[in-house]
Write a protein that holds these residues in place. Structure first.
Motif, PDB file in Angstrom:
ATOM      1  N   GLY A  77       0.813  -1.203   0.000  1.00 48.71           N
ATOM      2  CA  GLY A  77       0.000   0.000   0.000  1.00 48.71           C
ATOM      3  C   GLY A  77       0.847   1.253   0.000  1.00 48.71           C
ATOM      4  O   GLY A  77       1.924   1.298   0.614  1.00 48.71           O
ATOM      5  N   HIS A  78       0.337   2.280  -0.686  1.00 52.38           N
ATOM      6  CA  HIS A  78       1.015   3.577  -0.707  1.00 52.38           C
ATOM      7  C   HIS A  78       0.099   4.632  -0.119  1.00 52.38           C
ATOM      8  O   HIS A  78      -1.075   4.733  -0.493  1.00 52.38           O
ATOM      9  N   GLY A  79       0.603   5.428   0.834  1.00 49.91           N
ATOM     10  CA  GLY A  79      -0.186   6.496   1.433  1.00 49.91           C
ATOM     11  C   GLY A  79      -1.434   5.941   2.112  1.00 49.91           C
ATOM     12  O   GLY A  79      -1.360   5.023   2.932  1.00 49.91           O
ATOM     13  N   VAL A  80      -2.593   6.498   1.765  1.00 46.49           N
ATOM     14  CA  VAL A  80      -3.848   6.001   2.334  1.00 46.49           C
ATOM     15  C   VAL A  80      -4.051   4.532   1.981  1.00 46.49           C
ATOM     16  O   VAL A  80      -4.644   3.774   2.745  1.00 46.49           O
ATOM     17  N   GLY A  81      -3.539   4.106   0.833  1.00 50.22           N
ATOM     18  CA  GLY A  81      -3.602   2.684   0.478  1.00 50.22           C
ATOM     19  C   GLY A  81      -2.887   1.810   1.499  1.00 50.22           C
ATOM     20  O   GLY A  81      -3.287   0.666   1.746  1.00 50.22           O
ATOM     21  N   ALA A  82      -1.820   2.335   2.100  1.00 47.67           N
ATOM     22  CA  ALA A  82      -1.119   1.588   3.147  1.00 47.67           C
ATOM     23  C   ALA A  82      -1.988   1.473   4.393  1.00 47.67           C
ATOM     24  O   ALA A  82      -2.013   0.428   5.059  1.00 47.67           O
ATOM     25  N   ALA A  83      -2.712   2.539   4.734  1.00 49.29           N
ATOM     26  CA  ALA A  83      -3.624   2.479   5.880  1.00 49.29           C
ATOM     27  C   ALA A  83      -4.724   1.452   5.623  1.00 49.29           C
ATOM     28  O   ALA A  83      -5.100   0.685   6.525  1.00 49.29           O
ATOM     29  N   ILE A  84      -5.258   1.425   4.413  1.00 47.92           N
ATOM     30  CA  ILE A  84      -6.289   0.439   4.060  1.00 47.92           C
ATOM     31  C   ILE A  84      -5.737  -0.979   4.224  1.00 47.92           C
ATOM     32  O   ILE A  84      -6.386  -1.853   4.805  1.00 47.92           O
ATOM     33  N   ALA A  85      -4.525  -1.210   3.720  1.00 49.42           N
ATOM     34  CA  ALA A  85      -3.909  -2.534   3.837  1.00 49.42           C
ATOM     35  C   ALA A  85      -3.657  -2.904   5.295  1.00 49.42           C
ATOM     36  O   ALA A  85      -3.856  -4.060   5.706  1.00 49.42           O
ATOM     37  N   GLN A  86      -3.243  -1.926   6.101  1.00 51.00           N
ATOM     38  CA  GLN A  86      -2.962  -2.207   7.512  1.00 51.00           C
ATOM     39  C   GLN A  86      -4.231  -2.546   8.276  1.00 51.00           C
ATOM     40  O   GLN A  86      -4.255  -3.493   9.084  1.00 51.00           O
ATOM     41  N   VAL A  87      -5.299  -1.803   8.048  1.00 56.97           N
ATOM     42  CA  VAL A  87      -6.567  -2.091   8.733  1.00 56.97           C
ATOM     43  C   VAL A  87      -7.105  -3.444   8.281  1.00 56.97           C
ATOM     44  O   VAL A  87      -7.640  -4.214   9.095  1.00 56.97           O
TER      45      VAL A  87
END
Length: 339
Positions: free
Chosen positions: A173-183
């Protein structure tokens, strides 16, 4: 005798210089192919990032990029890397059109990896009037992961046969995509690893706050999406080292941000921070030393949030858009970590 010794030495030298069969020096790179695929998902939210999606069904299109044998199901169990883009970008971020040297998915494929490049609901090939939000994006990512693991998704061209199931899935994930992947990982515990680029659960820089403030102000007027940042602002936010031609191409592809994402940013950041302690999969954290959106202090402390094995790498002189800033270095770092 001299001729005999010379012959022996020549033969021995030739033997030493011939690499073993299958070694990196002789192993041919696999033939890389890209195939359109589609996933059936529900725009629902079962995560702690509280928000209200429309609970409707959608079909998400993406591209499976990898060695031909893997995508045709002829190489046994495979690992699939799911690439999750930031707010305001799209699947193009991982395969910059017209710039083959900035194709993250293909770089992975050339070394035997298979990746799913996906526009999130509301972007690119999956643009729609859907009422979605970041918690639902994490839920839909989970559904995609499950479909990959079971093989329950389809090639758009049905003549290609059945889609390959994934023995393991790693989310990038990149940026907000990283937050989505983490959640997603914290909530559902179904991925084998996380590659998180340019993301921290802590407050961002003034540049980041101003960008979110502009999006929020736009969404308060009742529009469905916050307009894309200006080309100059976008380049300032994401880049520090990429060639001007790459920056111009990326800026031309920037996208409006759905207001459901804007208004659900705060609960998503909260859920991401709380969920970090629930992540069991190994984590690779990647940053640029000149990232305009994340604070250096936050980057240096993010690793302490996870109870699992964490590897951190910071690329000198790079900005936020790491695969477009340092493509060769980022690709090599990720491949080593995946191995």
């Amino acid at each position: 005798m001299r001729l005999t010794i010379l012959g022996v030495l020549t033969a021995l030298s030739a033997t030493l210089l011939v690499p073993a069969v299958g070694s990196p020096a002789t192993a041919a790179r696999p033939q890389v192919v890209s195939r359109s695929v589609v996933f059936d998902v529900e725009n629902t939210n079962a995560t702690a990032a509280v928000c209200l999606p429309d609970n409707r069904s959608y079909r998400l299109r993406g591209r499976l990029v990898g060695p031909r044998r893997a995508i045709e199901g002829r190489s046994g169990a495979i690992r699939v890397n799911v690439l999750v883009h930031d707010a305001g970008t799209g699947g193009w971020f991982w395969r910059l059109p017209g710039h083959p040297g900035y194709d993250y998915a293909r770089r992975l494929a050339q070394h035997g990896e298979t990746s799913l490049v996906l526009d999130r609901l509301g972007y690119g090939a999956n643009a729609s009037d859907a009422s979605s939000c970041l918690g639902a994006q994490a839920d839909m990512l989970h559904q995609v992961v499950q479909h990959l693991r079971s093989g329950r998704y389809d090639f758009v061209d049905r003549h290609l046969g059945g889609t390959p199931p994934a023995a393991r899935v790693v989310t990038h994930g990149h940026g907000v995509g990283a937050a989505i992947a983490q959640v997603e990982a914290a909530t559902f515990d179904d991925v084998a690893g996380l590659v998180l680029m340019s993301w921290t659960d802590r407050p961002g820089t003034g540049v980041a706050r101003d960008a979110l403030g502009d999006q929020t102000a736009a969404c308060l007027t009742g529009v469905a999406s916050a307009p894309a940042a200006s080309a100059a602002a976008f380049r300032h936010q994401l880049f520090a080292a990429a060639p001007a031609r790459v920056q111009r191409r990326a800026a031309a592809l920037r996208a409006a941000v759905p207001c459901g994402e804007v208004t659900s940013r705060a609960p998503m950041v909260l859920a991401s921070g709380l969920g970090a302690g629930q992540v069991d999969a190994p984590v690779l954290l990647l940053y640029g030393s000149k990232d305009a959106l994340t604070r250096p202090a936050a980057r240096s402390t993010q690793a302490s949030a996870y109870p699992t094995k964490v590897t951190t790498r910071t690329f000198a002189g790079a900005g936020n858009a790491l695969p477009l800033e340092r493509p060769a270095q980022v690709g090599a770092t990720v491949r080593r970590w995946l191995r």
